[in-house]
Write an enzyme that holds these catalytic residues in place. Structure first.
Site, mmCIF file in Angstrom:
data_model
loop_
_atom_site.group_PDB
_atom_site.id
_atom_site.type_symbol
_atom_site.label_atom_id
_atom_site.label_comp_id
_atom_site.label_asym_id
_atom_site.label_seq_id
_atom_site.Cartn_x
_atom_site.Cartn_y
_atom_site.Cartn_z
ATOM 1 N N ASP A 127 -1.922 6.530 6.243
ATOM 2 C CA ASP A 127 -2.981 5.699 5.653
ATOM 3 C C ASP A 127 -3.365 4.652 6.703
ATOM 4 O O ASP A 127 -2.731 3.606 6.809
ATOM 5 C CB ASP A 127 -2.467 5.031 4.377
ATOM 6 C CG ASP A 127 -3.467 4.023 3.811
ATOM 7 O OD1 ASP A 127 -4.561 3.862 4.388
ATOM 8 O OD2 ASP A 127 -3.146 3.390 2.779
ATOM 9 N N LYS B 145 -12.676 -1.657 6.174
ATOM 10 C CA LYS B 145 -11.937 -2.572 7.044
ATOM 11 C C LYS B 145 -12.426 -2.455 8.484
ATOM 12 O O LYS B 145 -12.921 -3.417 9.033
ATOM 13 C CB LYS B 145 -10.439 -2.317 6.951
ATOM 14 C CG LYS B 145 -9.827 -3.030 5.751
ATOM 15 C CD LYS B 145 -9.234 -2.125 4.726
ATOM 16 C CE LYS B 145 -8.842 -2.880 3.467
ATOM 17 N NZ LYS B 145 -8.039 -2.056 2.577
ATOM 18 N N TRP C 148 0.833 -1.213 0.000
ATOM 19 C CA TRP C 148 0.000 0.000 0.000
ATOM 20 C C TRP C 148 0.859 1.251 0.000
ATOM 21 O O TRP C 148 0.556 2.230 -0.685
ATOM 22 C CB TRP C 148 -1.005 -0.020 1.152
ATOM 23 C CG TRP C 148 -2.064 -1.064 0.924
ATOM 24 C CD1 TRP C 148 -2.308 -2.155 1.697
ATOM 25 C CD2 TRP C 148 -3.000 -1.132 -0.167
ATOM 26 N NE1 TRP C 148 -3.338 -2.898 1.151
ATOM 27 C CE2 TRP C 148 -3.779 -2.294 0.020
ATOM 28 C CE3 TRP C 148 -3.260 -0.329 -1.282
ATOM 29 C CZ2 TRP C 148 -4.799 -2.677 -0.868
ATOM 30 C CZ3 TRP C 148 -4.275 -0.711 -2.170
ATOM 31 C CH2 TRP C 148 -5.023 -1.873 -1.948
HETATM 32 C C1 PLP Z 1 -7.467 -1.592 1.553
HETATM 33 C C2 PLP Z 1 -6.390 -0.586 1.653
HETATM 34 C C3 PLP Z 1 -6.235 0.437 0.704
HETATM 35 C C4 PLP Z 1 -7.119 0.545 -0.519
HETATM 36 O O1 PLP Z 1 -8.384 0.912 -0.138
HETATM 37 P P1 PLP Z 1 -9.529 1.258 -1.210
HETATM 38 O O2 PLP Z 1 -10.573 1.838 -0.325
HETATM 39 O O3 PLP Z 1 -9.911 -0.020 -1.852
HETATM 40 O O4 PLP Z 1 -8.975 2.231 -2.157
HETATM 41 C C5 PLP Z 1 -5.239 1.349 0.891
HETATM 42 N N1 PLP Z 1 -4.415 1.286 1.950
HETATM 43 C C6 PLP Z 1 -4.523 0.314 2.878
HETATM 44 C C7 PLP Z 1 -3.579 0.294 4.033
HETATM 45 C C8 PLP Z 1 -5.510 -0.648 2.752
HETATM 46 O O5 PLP Z 1 -5.626 -1.611 3.677
#
Ligand code: PLP
Length: 360
Positions: free
Chosen positions: A172, A196, A102
């Site tokens: 993030d 999540k 990521w």
């Molecule tokens: C799932 C995830 C993403 C991507 O998320 P989307 O909402 O599908 O764009 C980005 N960063 C992390 C750490 C993730 O777990």
């Protein structure tokens, strides 16, 4: 049919009481004769829902007043572009830590908007470690420092918040937000896709220090400008109303559980139980440095990978689903978000033990 234990990395398990409540309110919210989905986002009812959700999130995380809370769309992936569009001036540069897939994606997208300085990378350990702080090459001119506190795919998590001086720290937090208390003041900006640990897909939460608003590039699209979201209470256009409402129900549920200190205790216990079993099993292994193992995503491999398919099939038959690892790394992964009950972890461990006995 009864509910399974869903270990999927996202979209992921939601608390059953929240789903029941949403079901009870689905066609007739609080006796108003309509579903939340059918309400005007500017009406009194939805405004109350939206404000309550924000207030509860602020309470959970202790968000100070000089931070805006934004409810946006586009997922965490859209933030990979929104962050530089808003915080990286033309011709400027930004610092990024590379600790997994990521952060890698964030770097790739950031590079479309300016110079990206990769402060440190754990690629050479296949992202199973966090690069030692002494080796980080921070650029004093960087507009901000971006990192990924929890890498969802390899299951590596920072056990601390990096100290980066007075540059805004951007995180993030998609797969770790609300898993434990944090000091929001340490961050300039936090973002997280909802699917999540917050709620349904389609909603993204951004928490940003207000002094960072209003710096977007001249050509930044209106819908990608944090200041526009802040000014309009995240309702410049129609927000994802049902996701916002459901996130609000989850915030309420988290507060009723005792808030983030209680979740942290429970999450540490769940992950600790599973890692301890895996490490002692002699059959399953988790490659991540124990100092930075994720509480939320626990990848593991079988000693005999030719058994992977039968493992997944038997797990599913036992009511344990979503255990396949991310397609780019293979193996298995158990995601243990807030809504995964301890009974789910116990059931998984019992299955793992049984599987080794029969097939190991
Ligand atoms: C799932 C995830 C993403 C991507 O998320 P989307 O909402 O599908 O764009 C980005 N960063 C992390 C750490 C993730 O777990």
């Amino acid at each position: 049919m009864s509910r399974v234990f869903n270990f999927s990395a996202g979209p992921a398990v939601l608390p059953e009481p929240v789903l029941e409540r949403a079901r009870a309110e689905l066609s007739d919210w609080h006796g108003h004769g309509m579903s939340v989905m059918e309400m005007s986002h500017r009406g009194r009812d939805f405004t109350a829902i939206a404000e309550q959700a924000e207030a509860d999130l602020r309470r959970l995380l202790g968000v100070p007043d000089d931070y805006a809370v934004l409810f946006v769309q586009g997922g965490a992936s859209q933030q990979f572009a929104m962050v530089p569009l808003n915080l990286l001036p033309e011709g400027g540069s930004a610092d990024y830590l590379d600790t997994g897939t990521w952060s890698d994606k964030a770097i790739e997208e950031g590079a479309r908007f300016g110079r990206i300085n990769v402060v440190a990378s754990s690629r050479d350990t296949r992202y199973t470690t966090i690069p030692a702080r002494e080796g980080w090459q921070l650029d004093p001119q960087a507009a901000y420092v971006h990192y990924t506190p929890n890498e969802t795919i390899v299951g590596v998590e920072f056990p601390y918040v990096p100290e980066v001086g007075d540059r805004p720290l951007v995180a993030d937090m998609s797969s770790t937000i609300l898993s434990r208390p944090i000091d929001v003041r340490r961050f300039g900006l936090i973002y997280a896709g909802a699917q999540k640990n917050i709620g349904p897909a389609g909603l993204t939460v951004v928490i940003v220090r207000r002094e960072l608003l209003g710096r977007a590039r001249a050509q930044c699209p209106t819908m990608l400008d944090y200041a526009v979201f802040a000014k309009h209470g995240s309702m410049y256009n129609t927000p994802p109303t049902f996701g916002w409402y459901l996130a609000g129900l989850i915030f309420e549920w988290l507060l009723a559980q005792g808030g983030l200190p209680a979740m942290a205790e429970k999450n540490a216990r769940k992950a600790g139980r599973l890692y301890a079993y895996l490490d002692g099993s002699g059959f399953y292994r988790n490659p991540v440095d124990p100092a930075c193992r994720s509480w939320m995503n626990v990848p593991f491999r079988l000693a005999d990978e030719s058994l992977d398919a039968v493992f997944l099939k038997e797990a599913e038959a036992a009511g344990l689903v979503g255990l396949a690892g991310h397609r780019i790394v293979g193996g298995m992964r158990a995601s243990l978000y807030n809504a995964m009950p301890e009974a789910g972890v116990e059931a998984l461990i019992a299955f793992l033990q049984d599987f080794v006995q029969r097939r190991g």
